[in-house]
Design a protein around this motif. Structure first.
Motif, mmCIF file in Angstrom:
data_model
loop_
_atom_site.group_PDB
_atom_site.id
_atom_site.type_symbol
_atom_site.label_atom_id
_atom_site.label_comp_id
_atom_site.label_asym_id
_atom_site.label_seq_id
_atom_site.Cartn_x
_atom_site.Cartn_y
_atom_site.Cartn_z
ATOM 1 N N THR A 196 0.793 -1.061 -0.279
ATOM 2 C CA THR A 196 0.005 0.065 0.573
ATOM 3 C C THR A 196 0.583 1.476 -0.427
ATOM 4 O OG1 THR A 196 0.041 -0.238 2.284
ATOM 5 C CG2 THR A 196 -1.426 -1.171 1.419
ATOM 6 N N SER A 197 2.160 1.508 -0.528
ATOM 7 C CA SER A 197 3.146 2.383 -0.283
ATOM 8 C C SER A 197 3.217 2.911 -1.204
ATOM 9 C CB SER A 197 4.150 2.066 0.798
ATOM 10 O OG SER A 197 3.540 1.534 1.738
ATOM 11 N N THR A 198 3.532 3.479 -1.680
ATOM 12 C CA THR A 198 4.374 4.592 -3.058
ATOM 13 C C THR A 198 6.328 4.316 -2.486
ATOM 14 O OG1 THR A 198 4.240 7.063 -2.205
ATOM 15 C CG2 THR A 198 1.900 6.237 -3.191
ATOM 16 N N HIS A 199 6.996 4.926 -2.409
ATOM 17 C CA HIS A 199 8.265 4.086 -2.134
ATOM 18 C C HIS A 199 8.314 4.951 -2.988
ATOM 19 C CE1 HIS A 199 7.066 -0.021 -0.586
ATOM 20 N NE2 HIS A 199 6.301 -0.272 -2.235
ATOM 21 N N GLY A 200 7.982 6.016 -2.686
ATOM 22 C CA GLY A 200 8.943 7.840 -3.091
ATOM 23 C C GLY A 200 8.463 8.424 -4.570
ATOM 24 N N GLY A 201 7.343 6.443 -5.330
ATOM 25 C CA GLY A 201 6.503 7.208 -6.540
ATOM 26 C C GLY A 201 5.788 7.219 -6.759
ATOM 27 N N GLU A 202 4.947 7.866 -8.074
ATOM 28 C CA GLU A 202 3.415 8.097 -7.848
ATOM 29 C C GLU A 202 2.980 6.725 -7.279
ATOM 30 O OE1 GLU A 202 2.194 9.943 -11.212
ATOM 31 O OE2 GLU A 202 4.120 10.948 -11.456
ATOM 32 N N TRP A 203 3.237 5.843 -7.953
ATOM 33 C CA TRP A 203 2.188 3.825 -7.248
ATOM 34 C C TRP A 203 2.516 3.576 -6.558
ATOM 35 C CZ3 TRP A 203 2.066 1.913 -13.632
ATOM 36 C CH2 TRP A 203 1.167 2.653 -14.321
ATOM 37 N N ASN A 206 -6.466 -1.390 -2.698
ATOM 38 C CA ASN A 206 -5.780 -1.359 -1.137
ATOM 39 C C ASN A 206 -6.237 -3.258 -0.420
ATOM 40 O OD1 ASN A 206 -4.514 1.362 -0.667
ATOM 41 N ND2 ASN A 206 -6.269 1.856 0.197
ATOM 42 N N THR A 207 -6.658 -3.678 -0.898
ATOM 43 C CA THR A 207 -6.974 -4.811 -0.871
ATOM 44 C C THR A 207 -7.003 -5.566 -1.397
ATOM 45 O OG1 THR A 207 -8.343 -4.392 1.735
ATOM 46 C CG2 THR A 207 -8.890 -6.665 0.706
ATOM 47 N N PRO A 208 -6.441 -6.187 -2.535
ATOM 48 C CA PRO A 208 -6.678 -6.859 -3.758
ATOM 49 C C PRO A 208 -7.424 -8.354 -3.613
ATOM 50 C CG PRO A 208 -4.324 -8.016 -2.877
ATOM 51 C CD PRO A 208 -5.112 -6.936 -2.012
ATOM 52 N N SER A 209 -8.690 -8.180 -3.427
ATOM 53 C CA SER A 209 -9.977 -9.779 -3.345
ATOM 54 C C SER A 209 -10.573 -9.148 -3.801
ATOM 55 C CB SER A 209 -9.965 -9.091 -1.840
ATOM 56 O OG SER A 209 -11.477 -8.373 -1.468
ATOM 57 N N THR A 210 -10.739 -8.017 -5.249
ATOM 58 C CA THR A 210 -11.787 -7.652 -5.935
ATOM 59 C C THR A 210 -10.665 -7.285 -6.896
ATOM 60 O OG1 THR A 210 -11.958 -5.184 -5.385
ATOM 61 C CG2 THR A 210 -13.343 -6.828 -4.940
ATOM 62 N N PRO A 211 -11.768 -7.223 -8.699
ATOM 63 C CA PRO A 211 -10.991 -6.568 -9.783
ATOM 64 C C PRO A 211 -10.267 -5.221 -9.617
ATOM 65 C CG PRO A 211 -12.649 -8.199 -10.599
ATOM 66 C CD PRO A 211 -12.849 -7.484 -8.801
ATOM 67 N N VAL A 259 6.201 -0.129 -9.857
ATOM 68 C CA VAL A 259 6.050 1.040 -8.796
ATOM 69 C C VAL A 259 7.446 1.167 -7.514
ATOM 70 C CG1 VAL A 259 5.435 0.251 -6.262
ATOM 71 C CG2 VAL A 259 4.620 -0.562 -8.060
ATOM 72 N N LEU A 260 8.709 0.977 -8.254
ATOM 73 C CA LEU A 260 10.109 1.618 -6.744
ATOM 74 C C LEU A 260 10.774 1.281 -8.065
ATOM 75 C CD1 LEU A 260 10.103 -2.639 -5.164
ATOM 76 C CD2 LEU A 260 9.518 -0.620 -4.862
ATOM 77 N N SER A 261 10.889 1.199 -9.712
ATOM 78 C CA SER A 261 11.720 1.833 -10.337
ATOM 79 C C SER A 261 13.295 0.756 -10.121
ATOM 80 C CB SER A 261 12.654 3.275 -10.253
ATOM 81 O OG SER A 261 11.393 3.760 -10.686
ATOM 82 N N ARG A 262 12.750 -0.657 -9.656
ATOM 83 C CA ARG A 262 13.890 -1.578 -9.662
ATOM 84 C C ARG A 262 13.274 -2.803 -9.642
ATOM 85 N NH1 ARG A 262 14.062 -3.793 -4.388
ATOM 86 N NH2 ARG A 262 13.340 -1.416 -2.699
ATOM 87 N N GLU A 263 13.879 -3.751 -9.574
ATOM 88 C CA GLU A 263 12.866 -5.288 -9.424
ATOM 89 C C GLU A 263 13.123 -5.258 -7.198
ATOM 90 O OE1 GLU A 263 14.212 -9.134 -11.118
ATOM 91 O OE2 GLU A 263 14.927 -7.484 -13.184
ATOM 92 N N CYS A 264 12.056 -5.767 -7.214
ATOM 93 C CA CYS A 264 11.745 -6.050 -6.231
ATOM 94 C C CYS A 264 12.796 -7.599 -5.557
ATOM 95 C CB CYS A 264 10.244 -6.996 -5.569
ATOM 96 S SG CYS A 264 9.052 -5.842 -5.575
ATOM 97 N N SER A 265 13.635 -7.522 -4.809
ATOM 98 C CA SER A 265 14.091 -8.423 -3.161
ATOM 99 C C SER A 265 12.643 -9.584 -2.947
ATOM 100 C CB SER A 265 14.605 -7.660 -2.188
ATOM 101 O OG SER A 265 13.440 -7.439 -1.251
#
Length: 135
Positions: free
Chosen positions: A54-61, A69-74, A113-119
């Motif tokens: 749910t965080s933007t990590h310094g970007g827009e998205w 926020n709760t990805p249980s719906t489309p 989202v992060l401008s990098r790959e996730c760990s």
């Protein structure tokens, strides 16, 4: 000769085969979670996964920008408006069943989202949280 499904699942669960190398073999979300946790060298933390999602990590998205926020719906892609099927496995049984697809989408979405790959620890945490979501 392809590796039998049960052998790939066992290797993933035991951490013998990293999720990033599991190929197109079918698996279960729990198998992928075990592999990511093994790669990270620590157990996944579902609460950290929720905060990460749910965080933007310094970007827009954030992940939630498209998946809710709760990805249980489309959801709906923030730029294209394209409908996205629910991300949580309990609401969409096809999610997190093919390691190669999971890696493809983590790679693309983390870059957005992060401008990098996730760990591996970030992937483990997010997946741990998604697995907790129930109808």
């Amino acid at each position: 000769m392809p590796t039998p499904h049960w052998m790939t699942s066992l290797a993933l669960a035991l951490g013998m085969l990293p999720a990033s190398q599991a190929g197109a073999q079918a698996s279960r979300p729990a198998d992928l979670l075990a592999a990511y946790s093994q790669e990270a060298g620590r157990p996944a933390n579902a609460e950290q996964g929720r905060r990460f999602f749910t965080s933007t990590h310094g970007g827009e998205w954030s992940c939630a920008s498209c998946h809710q926020n709760t990805p249980s719906t489309p959801g709906r892609h923030a730029a294209t408006g394209k409908t996205i099927a629910p991300l949580a496995p309990a609401f969409n049984p096809e999610r997190f069943t093919q390691a190669s697809k999971v890696e493809k989408w983590f790679r693309r979405n983390c870059r957005d989202v992060l401008s990098r790959e996730c760990s591996s620890s970030e992937k483990a945490d997010v997946l741990a949280w998604l697995i907790t979501l129930r109808p």
